[in-house]
Enzyme design. Structure first.
Site, PDB file in Angstrom:
ATOM      1  N   ARG A  66     -17.961  11.639 -10.065  1.00 57.99           N
ATOM      2  CA  ARG A  66     -18.317  10.405  -9.429  1.00 57.99           C
ATOM      3  C   ARG A  66     -18.674   9.187 -10.771  1.00 57.99           C
ATOM      4  O   ARG A  66     -18.587   7.942 -10.070  1.00 57.99           O
ATOM      5  CB  ARG A  66     -18.997  11.083  -8.111  1.00 57.99           C
ATOM      6  CG  ARG A  66     -19.268   9.346  -7.493  1.00 57.99           C
ATOM      7  CD  ARG A  66     -20.267   9.963  -6.145  1.00 57.99           C
ATOM      8  NE  ARG A  66     -20.334  10.642  -5.828  1.00 57.99           N
ATOM      9  CZ  ARG A  66     -21.947  11.133  -5.923  1.00 57.99           C
ATOM     10  NH1 ARG A  66     -22.139   9.566  -6.848  1.00 57.99           N
ATOM     11  NH2 ARG A  66     -22.328  12.007  -6.150  1.00 57.99           N
ATOM     12  N   TYR A 119      -4.647 -12.067  -0.738  1.00 52.08           N
ATOM     13  CA  TYR A 119      -4.264 -11.038  -1.320  1.00 52.08           C
ATOM     14  C   TYR A 119      -4.409 -10.675   0.468  1.00 52.08           C
ATOM     15  O   TYR A 119      -6.157 -11.031   0.675  1.00 52.08           O
ATOM     16  CB  TYR A 119      -4.187  -9.777  -1.651  1.00 52.08           C
ATOM     17  CG  TYR A 119      -3.673  -8.651  -1.081  1.00 52.08           C
ATOM     18  CD1 TYR A 119      -2.874  -8.412  -1.303  1.00 52.08           C
ATOM     19  CD2 TYR A 119      -5.808  -8.141  -1.204  1.00 52.08           C
ATOM     20  CE1 TYR A 119      -2.618  -7.105  -0.133  1.00 52.08           C
ATOM     21  CE2 TYR A 119      -4.476  -6.520  -0.049  1.00 52.08           C
ATOM     22  CZ  TYR A 119      -4.037  -6.248  -0.142  1.00 52.08           C
ATOM     23  OH  TYR A 119      -3.478  -4.649   0.586  1.00 52.08           O
ATOM     24  N   ASP A 191      -9.009 -12.889  -9.288  1.00 51.83           N
ATOM     25  CA  ASP A 191      -8.575 -11.578  -9.252  1.00 51.83           C
ATOM     26  C   ASP A 191      -6.871 -12.225  -9.998  1.00 51.83           C
ATOM     27  O   ASP A 191      -6.167 -13.024 -10.016  1.00 51.83           O
ATOM     28  CB  ASP A 191      -7.606 -11.687  -7.789  1.00 51.83           C
ATOM     29  CG  ASP A 191      -6.460 -10.354  -7.368  1.00 51.83           C
ATOM     30  OD1 ASP A 191      -5.872 -10.103  -8.219  1.00 51.83           O
ATOM     31  OD2 ASP A 191      -6.627 -10.155  -6.234  1.00 51.83           O
ATOM     32  N   LYS A 216      -0.466  -2.732  -9.796  1.00 47.46           N
ATOM     33  CA  LYS A 216       1.438  -3.486  -9.284  1.00 47.46           C
ATOM     34  C   LYS A 216       1.290  -3.451 -11.653  1.00 47.46           C
ATOM     35  O   LYS A 216       1.975  -2.444 -11.934  1.00 47.46           O
ATOM     36  CB  LYS A 216       0.640  -4.996  -9.159  1.00 47.46           C
ATOM     37  CG  LYS A 216      -0.885  -4.908  -7.848  1.00 47.46           C
ATOM     38  CD  LYS A 216      -0.696  -4.395  -6.624  1.00 47.46           C
ATOM     39  CE  LYS A 216      -0.574  -4.619  -5.828  1.00 47.46           C
ATOM     40  NZ  LYS A 216      -0.651  -3.506  -4.182  1.00 47.46           N
TER      41      LYS A 216
END
Ligand code: PLP
Length: 414
Positions: A66, A119, A191, A216
């Site tokens: 983690r 987005y 972004d 993406k």
């Protein structure tokens, strides 16, 4: 590819802004270290929760997956090579990366200025989650630096921009916004999902932090979800890593391995995505049924000059609207055969997306209408197929759309 000089041997920061060849070696070799135990050239998928420690407090750098994992670390090094930063910090999704930025760097009562076109998940994050914890947001037209200046309050800590913005492709001048944020001591976050650090270099233009949905273009094969954060300030990176470990939002080793594989062909894919998108955009622009095409590479695009100044190439994303309106746009999306009606972008397959019912379904209607996300807007992620096949498919779908009886326009519940 006028900006992509094969003869350039200069790999300094300035040349990397416009010279894709300057990224070829880094894309293939970044984070690549043959496995010391076996010689395996690619970092293996270290599918292990934990790591045996040599003695109490003595270990080889990883303790629990983690917090960190060797396969994820190899991807982070590869992304750092692309970004010219220390290793990036990778997340399970792009939204996990965006959430970590706000949770790591802001506190209750702080205010953020965001691009009005972003987005839909970023809008939902503020609207339906972070607002419950006392974080405040103003969504403004960041294409207008004066509007950004006006929106800044004493409690503002950060400006968060998306450029080109999903789905209208509106651009923000990163350098102009950095000239506002730097003297004011505000963090500028970009972004950079649509263009990646190969086509737009926000950190070289004055931004402090960049993030990617690696889902993406970075992975590029419709196979994974992931996100990353890059920054040149180690204190910020430490804070981001602390939040990731605490929230438990690190990427899995298998997804990281696939994503690292995608990076090797990223410069080549981006050249083809950009070339094909330009061809498709120019064809759409001339089509009698199309009223508007949004693509930064078109000379008629309102911010074309900024695009030429800011981008190495203009990427594979475009959106458009039909003269016959929303019903026809929806009929077109229902009629495609080669293009795939689906959410996602930046992959090998051409995807056609209806932002209002898919990616931006949670953006309130009033806001959508104000920023140009109309009911009939069609978003296209131009893939790696022959652009002539993509055009042939759009052509037959436009024929169907023209003949289709109007149907009830999709209406979002919001
Ligand atoms: N940023 C942009 C510009 C996006 O388009 C998306 C998703 O479509 C995200 C962030 C969120 O990324 P993810 O879907 O990997 O969580």
């Amino acid at each position: 590819m006028s900006r992509n000089s094969a003869n350039s041997d200069s790999k300094n920061t300035a040349s990397k802004r416009f010279d894709l060849d300057a990224h070829l070696t880094g894309a293939v070799r970044g984070g690549l270290h043959a496995d010391p135990a076996t010689g395996a050239l690619l970092t293996p998928i270290y599918q292990s929760t934990t790591y045996r420690q040599d003695a109490v407090g003595v270990h080889k750098g990883h303790t629990y997956s983690r917090a960190s994992n060797p396969t994820v670390s190899a991807l982070e090094e590869a992304l750092g090579t692309l970004e010219d930063t220390p290793p990036a910090v990778c997340f399970a999704t792009g939204m996990a990366a965006i959430s970590a930025i706000f949770l790591a760097l802001l506190k209750s009562g702080d205010h953020v200025v965001l691009s009005d076109v972003v987005y839909g998940g970023t809008v939902r994050l503020f609207d339906q989650v972070l607002s419950h914890f006392g974080l405040e947001a103003s969504f403004v037209d960041t294409a207008d630096p004066a509007a950004v200046k006006t929106a800044i309050r004493p409690s503002t800590r950060m400006v968060f921009i998306e450029t080109p913005a999903n789905p209208t492709l509106k651009l923000t001048d990163v350098e102009a916004i950095a000239k506002i944020t730097r003297p004011a001591g505000l963090l500028l976050v970009v972004d950079n999902t649509f263009l990646t650090p190969l086509l737009l270099r926000p950190l070289d233009l004055g931004a402090d932090i960049t993030l990617l949905s690696t889902t993406k273009y970075i992975e590029g094969h419709n196979a994974t979800v992931g996100g990353s954060i890059a920054c040149r300030d180690e204190r910020i990176l430490d804070r981001i890593r602390l939040v990731r470990k605490t929230l438990g939002s690190i990427q899995s080793p298998h997804e990281a391995w696939l994503t690292a594989r995608g990076i090797k062909t990223l410069p080549l894919r981006l050249q083809q995505h950009s070339r094909a998108a330009q061809i498709v955009a120019e064809w759409l622009e001339k089509h009698p049924d199309v009223s508007q095409v949004h693509y930064p590479g078109l000379t008629g695009f309102p911010q074309h000059d900024l695009a030429e100044r800011q981008h190495a190439l203009h990427g594979g994303m475009l959106s458009f609207e039909l003269k016959l309106g929303a019903e026809a746009g929806i009929a077109l999306m229902n009629a495609v055969r080669l293009c795939v009606l689906a959410e996602n972008l930046g992959a090998a397959e051409t995807l056609i997306t209806h932002p209002v019912s898919m990616t931006h379904g949670d953006v309130p209607r009033e806001m959508r209408e104000r920023i140009g996300i109309t009911d009939g807007l069609v978003r296209l992620s131009v893939g790696l197929e022959d652009p002539r096949d993509i055009i042939a498919d759009l052509s037959q779908a436009l024929d169907v759309a023209r003949k289709t009886e109007p149907v009830a326009v999709y209406s979002s519940t919001r």
